[in-house]
Design a protein around this motif. Structure first.
Motif, PDB file in Angstrom:
ATOM      1  N   PRO A  64      62.957 -64.919  -0.814  1.00 48.75           N
ATOM      2  CA  PRO A  64      63.391 -64.473   0.513  1.00 48.75           C
ATOM      3  C   PRO A  64      62.229 -64.441   1.493  1.00 48.75           C
ATOM      4  O   PRO A  64      61.073 -64.571   1.126  1.00 48.75           O
ATOM      5  N   GLY A  65      62.570 -64.266   2.772  1.00 45.66           N
ATOM      6  CA  GLY A  65      61.544 -64.065   3.812  1.00 45.66           C
ATOM      7  C   GLY A  65      61.203 -65.282   4.628  1.00 45.66           C
ATOM      8  O   GLY A  65      60.308 -65.209   5.498  1.00 45.66           O
ATOM      9  N   GLY A  66      61.895 -66.417   4.362  1.00 42.06           N
ATOM     10  CA  GLY A  66      61.610 -67.584   5.188  1.00 42.06           C
ATOM     11  C   GLY A  66      60.175 -68.048   5.055  1.00 42.06           C
ATOM     12  O   GLY A  66      59.626 -68.171   3.959  1.00 42.06           O
ATOM     13  N   SER A  67      59.560 -68.309   6.207  1.00 40.33           N
ATOM     14  CA  SER A  67      58.180 -68.812   6.218  1.00 40.33           C
ATOM     15  C   SER A  67      57.206 -67.771   5.682  1.00 40.33           C
ATOM     16  O   SER A  67      56.216 -68.127   5.013  1.00 40.33           O
ATOM     17  N   GLY A  68      57.490 -66.503   5.968  1.00 42.53           N
ATOM     18  CA  GLY A  68      56.621 -65.454   5.437  1.00 42.53           C
ATOM     19  C   GLY A  68      56.689 -65.380   3.928  1.00 42.53           C
ATOM     20  O   GLY A  68      55.662 -65.198   3.260  1.00 42.53           O
ATOM     21  N   GLY A  69      57.909 -65.545   3.407  1.00 41.44           N
ATOM     22  CA  GLY A  69      58.044 -65.529   1.952  1.00 41.44           C
ATOM     23  C   GLY A  69      57.361 -66.729   1.324  1.00 41.44           C
ATOM     24  O   GLY A  69      56.724 -66.605   0.273  1.00 41.44           O
ATOM     25  N   ILE A  70      57.473 -67.860   1.949  1.00 45.89           N
ATOM     26  CA  ILE A  70      56.816 -69.062   1.427  1.00 45.89           C
ATOM     27  C   ILE A  70      55.301 -68.880   1.462  1.00 45.89           C
ATOM     28  O   ILE A  70      54.589 -69.253   0.510  1.00 45.89           O
ATOM     29  N   PHE A  71      54.796 -68.306   2.560  1.00 43.89           N
ATOM     30  CA  PHE A  71      53.346 -68.078   2.669  1.00 43.89           C
ATOM     31  C   PHE A  71      52.879 -67.114   1.582  1.00 43.89           C
ATOM     32  O   PHE A  71      51.828 -67.316   0.942  1.00 43.89           O
ATOM     33  N   ALA A  72      53.681 -66.059   1.362  1.00 38.46           N
ATOM     34  CA  ALA A  72      53.306 -65.100   0.325  1.00 38.46           C
ATOM     35  C   ALA A  72      53.384 -65.728  -1.063  1.00 38.46           C
ATOM     36  O   ALA A  72      52.528 -65.474  -1.925  1.00 38.46           O
ATOM     37  N   PHE A  73      54.395 -66.521  -1.280  1.00 40.67           N
ATOM     38  CA  PHE A  73      54.500 -67.179  -2.575  1.00 40.67           C
ATOM     39  C   PHE A  73      53.363 -68.151  -2.790  1.00 40.67           C
ATOM     40  O   PHE A  73      52.818 -68.261  -3.914  1.00 40.67           O
ATOM     41  N   ALA A  74      52.985 -68.876  -1.747  1.00 46.49           N
ATOM     42  CA  ALA A  74      51.861 -69.809  -1.887  1.00 46.49           C
ATOM     43  C   ALA A  74      50.570 -69.072  -2.176  1.00 46.49           C
ATOM     44  O   ALA A  74      49.686 -69.596  -2.853  1.00 46.49           O
ATOM     45  N   LYS A  75      50.476 -67.826  -1.698  1.00 43.38           N
ATOM     46  CA  LYS A  75      49.247 -67.076  -1.912  1.00 43.38           C
ATOM     47  C   LYS A  75      49.258 -66.350  -3.256  1.00 43.38           C
ATOM     48  O   LYS A  75      48.245 -66.361  -3.966  1.00 43.38           O
ATOM     49  N   HIS A  76      50.373 -65.752  -3.627  1.00 43.43           N
ATOM     50  CA  HIS A  76      50.487 -65.014  -4.897  1.00 43.43           C
ATOM     51  C   HIS A  76      51.843 -65.343  -5.518  1.00 43.43           C
ATOM     52  O   HIS A  76      52.792 -64.560  -5.381  1.00 43.43           O
ATOM     53  N   PRO A  77      51.953 -66.468  -6.160  1.00 41.44           N
ATOM     54  CA  PRO A  77      53.265 -66.854  -6.726  1.00 41.44           C
ATOM     55  C   PRO A  77      53.801 -65.867  -7.750  1.00 41.44           C
ATOM     56  O   PRO A  77      54.993 -65.547  -7.724  1.00 41.44           O
ATOM     57  N   ALA A  78      52.943 -65.364  -8.602  1.00 41.14           N
ATOM     58  CA  ALA A  78      53.420 -64.486  -9.659  1.00 41.14           C
ATOM     59  C   ALA A  78      53.830 -63.125  -9.130  1.00 41.14           C
ATOM     60  O   ALA A  78      54.660 -62.433  -9.732  1.00 41.14           O
ATOM     61  N   TYR A  79      53.262 -62.694  -8.017  1.00 42.32           N
ATOM     62  CA  TYR A  79      53.606 -61.387  -7.462  1.00 42.32           C
ATOM     63  C   TYR A  79      54.936 -61.445  -6.716  1.00 42.32           C
ATOM     64  O   TYR A  79      55.661 -60.448  -6.628  1.00 42.32           O
ATOM     65  N   ILE A  80      55.273 -62.581  -6.161  1.00 48.98           N
ATOM     66  CA  ILE A  80      56.484 -62.684  -5.354  1.00 48.98           C
ATOM     67  C   ILE A  80      57.686 -63.012  -6.237  1.00 48.98           C
ATOM     68  O   ILE A  80      58.765 -62.422  -6.086  1.00 48.98           O
ATOM     69  N   LEU A  81      57.549 -63.905  -7.122  1.00 47.11           N
ATOM     70  CA  LEU A  81      58.665 -64.324  -7.970  1.00 47.11           C
ATOM     71  C   LEU A  81      58.257 -64.189  -9.457  1.00 47.11           C
ATOM     72  O   LEU A  81      57.062 -64.131  -9.778  1.00 47.11           O
ATOM     73  N   GLY A  82      59.273 -64.166 -10.250  1.00 48.36           N
ATOM     74  CA  GLY A  82      58.987 -64.120 -11.695  1.00 48.36           C
ATOM     75  C   GLY A  82      59.680 -62.998 -12.421  1.00 48.36           C
ATOM     76  O   GLY A  82      59.443 -62.762 -13.587  1.00 48.36           O
ATOM     77  N   GLN A  83      60.548 -62.325 -11.728  1.00 49.69           N
ATOM     78  CA  GLN A  83      61.236 -61.214 -12.369  1.00 49.69           C
ATOM     79  C   GLN A  83      62.687 -61.630 -12.614  1.00 49.69           C
ATOM     80  O   GLN A  83      63.426 -61.881 -11.659  1.00 49.69           O
TER      81      GLN A  83
END
Lengths: 232, 787
Positions: B625-644
């Protein structure tokens, strides 16, 4: 519960029927078409809702808030409160509560988009447009001539496209006629480039639609073929 | 030995000399000791009296005070008067010059009224009031009365005036002053003088030449001398009444004809007590006495022009004098000298004539003020009948012979001032005479009449506006805009739905029939696309995937919508087949909630070929979720954003990933061997490029997009931001041709190609139809429709 064949038949039949329902729009807006639309929207919304509740609210907010550490809980209080504030939109008297959250979201999103556009699009594209003239490799590049032509066309297209959007026009009596003709010619070239671009986009959309239609045609025919095969 | 200094040349002369030895000037008049003691006493008495001499100083004009050489309010005495008469005290040299020029030895003759001109004060005072000329020698009492009256009137310090008057008087034949004669001013002396004259017969009226202005005016021809003067009687009624009363006491039983002056005086004294006025009139009219008319103009003309000094007006009146004299006479301090003034008035029928000879500054301003003096009142008085109040006087005046007195000649500027109706005979009045208003009766005052007014045709004012061309154009434009607003607006004629439905059916049938036919029969009509080159986007994609190490983790973004599933699976399928052929660990993420479903749908088709299982060879990390912000966060910390996962398990610990990402570590985006972004939206593809491109590092980013997004993402291949691009069904078909794999793309290719061909034909037909339709419809009807 269902075998794979039965499941495939049900899926194929549903797909075929809904395809026919959508194609029924040839007769205009009809209940079958409306039923298909509402069915798609309902199923999509339900599916999206379930996904969000499961993968966002529960997995990322509620479960860590209950089972997480104190630090995790303390951090998750903020998104929880802001989420509740967003729900205040349903009440006109509490509608103001959502404004700070919306402001935060819009601000962060805008900043992210602008920064990404500048770093990821504008600068690289400008450098790429300059690189098309072969300044780096020079004449030693065997594709220098083609690159130079492409660069010239790209530059010309950029200039004339921007020139077309030059809507500011001074007093006709004070502007020399030759200058008006030059601006008119630039605008004409810009129109040509814009028309080519829009034509390409329209062609891509048309190809996408035709691909989808072809997929539906092939799927429907496959279902009918399977159905006829099953009957026979 | 006593010497006397000549006032003219300054030479010393013997004390007893009567004429200067050097210049021949007369010295006896200038000699102070020549003043008789009695007269000196009398003069001293009068001069020391504050009411007579010194008290006049505050009322005298500045020029007179300057001439007197004394400060205001300074008491005068005889000694001062005598000294002030010394030539050395003369302040104006022109007076000296006048003495020089006019005082020739032997030219002086005694005059009757200046027997005691040794008294300079008296002499000069008389000179102010009376006119020199052929005045017969009269008794001393008359001289005394005259001189004393003038002395009282003008003060005893009018030495400057007396000098030139003495000269004027001395220049008159027979005006030799008797030396040693004294002057005693009293009514009785004047009366005695008149009696003596009558008895001796020496009082010849023909020989007595009074100034014309002193004589009674001739009602028919020359009364301007009196009537031009301002009316002082209104401002000084008391003074005039007292003067008339004194005259009444002075003249009873004598042949002194003062009817005309008294008549004039009575006319101008409306406030005079009735008894005194009547007595004065009776006395003045009982026995008319004709005084010889002095030639005022002659002696006035002889007076040298006084630069900024004293002026002598013959018939005009000085405005300045007329203002200070009433104040002077109305002052209570002047009461004691009233008899003297009355005596002098008796001698001066024209009571204002003494002002005619009053020295005053002459300059252009004075003349201008004189010319601009408001004279409407006294001009109007000319029209008023004079005989209403004093019929007896009029009778006496009319009884006077018209030509008894010679006419005097008025200066030209005075003549110009005179109203036209009193112009002397022989002088034609100008035609342009003001008839109305305050300047009535004057001529050449205002520019006149129609002959001098330029006639012109008044400019006609048109009712129509005069506007410029620009304003006219703007007005027309505004008018057209308003007219368009008023007129009914037309809208394009609606195309009938039946026509659209007909066209819709035609297009649908053409497309579907063509597709169905080519899908059923699959004629080898449309060939597959050529094998891609290495520099093509599909070839670059193939090369990039071939460069990926085997069993490497590859991030696959599933960001397309379900309605594009056929196209996207046709394009993405060949890419995933190549990746699975290299045993790549596929990690699926999606920024749309439908990503999970699409992933399962695609992998069900492809996994069977390569024995891929969820959680082992591929995994779906979830919705981002989060659009561009979510993508930016995932690109920076993939394991923290997704993986649950749904069971709260850490997907990063799944077997598909645990071999590459150690537990507890922070996996980065660059840890993936490649990144494949499949999307049908160019904006989503650009967002992934912008937000995660730099985080990916040197690892290839591949794009699998729909045909509609390819034009917008192609520039990123030129900028090397993406390593390959597979667009639409055609890209998938090319990819299959290169990989020599059979996929769903080949199943859609023939109906797709048929549909493209049918569409092109329809577009061509439609263009021709539109061209023909546009020629059939007149241009005037284009754009118009029903109201």
């Amino acid at each position: 519960m269902f075998s794979d064949i039965q499941l495939a038949f049900i899926t194929g039949l549903t797909s075929f029927l809904f395809t026919l329902f959508i194609l029924s729009y040839l007769f205009g807006d009809n209940p079958v078409f409306q039923f298909a639309i509402h069915a798609f929207l309902g199923v999509s919304a339900g599916y999206i809702g379930v996904i969000i509740i499961q993968q966002v609210i529960y997995n990322k907010l509620l479960f860590p808030l209950v089972t997480g550490t104190f630090q995790t809980r303390l951090i998750l209080v903020f998104p929880l409160v802001m989420s509740l504030m967003l729900l205040a939109k349903t009440s006109s008297s509490l509608e103001w509560l959502r404004r700070p959250v919306m402001a935060l979201m819009v601000g962060v999103g805008a900043a992210t988009i602008v920064a990404g556009a500048v770093i990821g699009t504008i600068f690289p594209q400008v450098l790429a447009a300059i690189g098309m003239f072969g300044l780096k490799d020079g004449v030693s590049n065997p594709q220098y001539a083609g690159s130079l032509v492409m660069g010239g066309i790209t530059l010309l297209g950029t200039i004339v496209t921007l020139g077309y959007f030059q809507f500011q026009r001074g007093d006709q009596s004070k502007t020399p006629g030759s200058l008006n003709q030059i601006f008119g010619f630039i605008a004409l070239l810009g129109q040509i480039f814009i028309a080519v671009t829009l034509g390409a986009i329209f062609a891509g959309v048309l190809l996408t639609v035709l691909t989808a239609l072809s997929e539906r045609v092939v799927s429907s025919l496959s279902f009918l073929e399977s159905l006829f095969s099953f009957i026979h | 030995m006593a010497e006397f200094i000549c006032p003219v040349c300054g030479k010393q002369n013997p004390a007893e000399a009567e004429f200067c030895e050097n210049c021949g000037a007369e010295l006896r008049k200038s000699r102070p000791e020549s003043l008789p003691p009695a007269n000196a006493d009398q003069t001293a008495k009068n001069s020391t009296s504050p009411e007579t001499s010194g008290s006049f100083s505050p009322y005298l004009p500045d020029w007179l005070n300057e001439l007197s050489g004394r400060p205001l309010d300074e008491p005068s005495d005889q000694a001062e008067n005598a000294e002030s008469y010394q030539p050395s005290n003369f302040k104006d040299e022109w007076i000296d010059q006048s003495f020089k020029s006019g005082s020739e030895p032997g030219s002086e003759e005694p005059i009757p009224f200046e027997e005691n001109t040794e008294d300079p004060v008296q002499a000069e005072s008389f000179g102010e009031k009376s006119s020199p000329g052929d005045i017969p020698t009269g008794p001393d009492t008359l001289d005394q009365a005259e001189n004393t009256a003038e002395e009282a009137f003008s003060g005893n310090n009018s030495w400057g005036l007396s000098a030139w008057l003495d000269r004027l008087q001395n220049s008159t034949p027979g005006s030799q002053t008797a030396p040693g004669s004294t002057r005693k001013l009293s009514p009785d002396s004047f009366e005695n003088f008149l009696k003596d004259q009558e008895s001796s017969g020496d009082f010849d009226t023909e020989k007595v030449n009074f100034p014309e202005t002193l004589l009674p005016a001739k009602p028919d021809e020359d009364s301007s001398g009196l009537e031009e003067l301002p009316d002082l009687s209104e401002s000084e009624p008391q003074l005039e009444s007292d003067q008339t009363a004194f005259d009444a006491e002075l003249t009873p039983g004598q042949d002194f004809d003062s009817s005309a002056p008294f008549e004039d005086l009575s006319d101008r004294l409306p406030g005079l007590p009735e008894g005194k006025a009547e007595a004065a009139e009776e006395d003045s009219s009982s026995e008319p006495v004709e005084f010889p008319q002095p030639d005022v103009n002659s002696f006035a003309d002889e007076i040298p022009e006084i630069p900024g000094g004293i002026s002598i007006e013959k018939n005009g009146d000085s405005q300045e004098t007329s203002t200070w004299i009433p104040e002077l006479k109305n002052s209570p301090e002047n009461r004691i000298s009233e008899p003297v003034e009355q005596a002098s008035s008796a001698m001066e029928p024209g009571s204002n004539d003494h002002q005619d000879l009053t020295p005053e500054p002459v300059d252009e301003q004075t003349i201008d003020s004189l010319l601009s003096m408001p004279n409407s009142e006294w001009i109007e008085s000319l029209d008023q009948p004079e005989t209403e109040e004093n019929p007896a006087t009029i009778t006496d005046a009319q009884a006077e012979p018209a030509n008894s007195l010679p006419q005097s000649e008025l200066p030209s500027w005075v003549m110009a001032m005179r109203p036209s109706d009193i112009l002397p005979e022989g002088q034609d009045a100008e035609k342009e005479i003001e008839e109305v208003g305050p300047l009535a009766g004057l001529h050449n005052i205002l520019p006149t009449k129609q002959d001098k007014v330029e006639a012109y045709v008044p400019k006609s004012i048109h009712s129509s506006l005069s506007v410029t061309e620009t304003q006219r154009v703007q007005a027309e434009l505004m008018e057209s805009i308003l007219s368009n607003e008023k007129s009914p607006r037309f809208r394009r004629k609606n195309v009938k739905s039946s026509e659209i439905r007909w066209l819709r059916w035609v297009i649908s049938i053409v497309l579907l029939s063509s597709m169905i036919i080519f899908a059923i029969f699959s004629p080898p009509f449309f060939q597959a696309p050529l094998t891609p080159t290495g520099s093509s986007p599909v070839g670059m994609t193939i090369k990039a995937i071939e460069a990926i190490p085997d069993s490497s983790p590859v991030l696959v973004v599933m960001d397309y919508q379900p309605d594009y599933i056929g196209e996207m699976e046709s394009a993405l399928g060949p890419v995933l087949n190549q990746l699975m052929s290299k045993h790549a660990r596929l990690v699926f993420v999606s920024s749309t909630p439908m990503g999970g479903m699409l992933t399962e749908h695609l992998m069900q088709k492809l996994a069977g070929n390569f024995s891929y299982e969820a959680g082992k060879q591929y995994i779906y990390l979830g919705y981002l979720p989060g659009g561009s912000g979510g993508i930016f966060a995932f690109a920076k910390h993939p394991a923290y954003i997704l993986g649950q996962g749904s069971t709260q398990e850490n997907l990063w610990n799944k077997p598909v990933l645990k071999d590459y990402f150690k537990s507890g570590s922070d996996p980065q985006l660059s840890d993936f061997a490649a990144m494949v972004v499949s999307t049908d939206n160019a904006d989503i593809g650009r967002t992934w490029i912008e937000q995660s491109g730099q985080k990916l590092g040197s690892k290839p980013m591949l794009m699998v997009v729909s045909a509609q997004s390819a034009p917008m993402l192609s520039p990123y291949i030129q900028s090397n931001q993406i390593s390959g691009l597979v667009a639409g069904l055609e890209g998938g078909m090319i990819y299959n041709q290169a990989q020599k794999n059979k996929s769903t793309a080949g199943d859609y290719w023939d109906p797709f190609s048929a549909g493209v061909l049918a569409t092109e034909i329809l577009i061509l037909i439609g263009a021709i139809w539109s061209l023909l339709a546009s020629r059939r419809v007149p241009p005037s009807e284009i754009g118009q429709g029903e109201v």
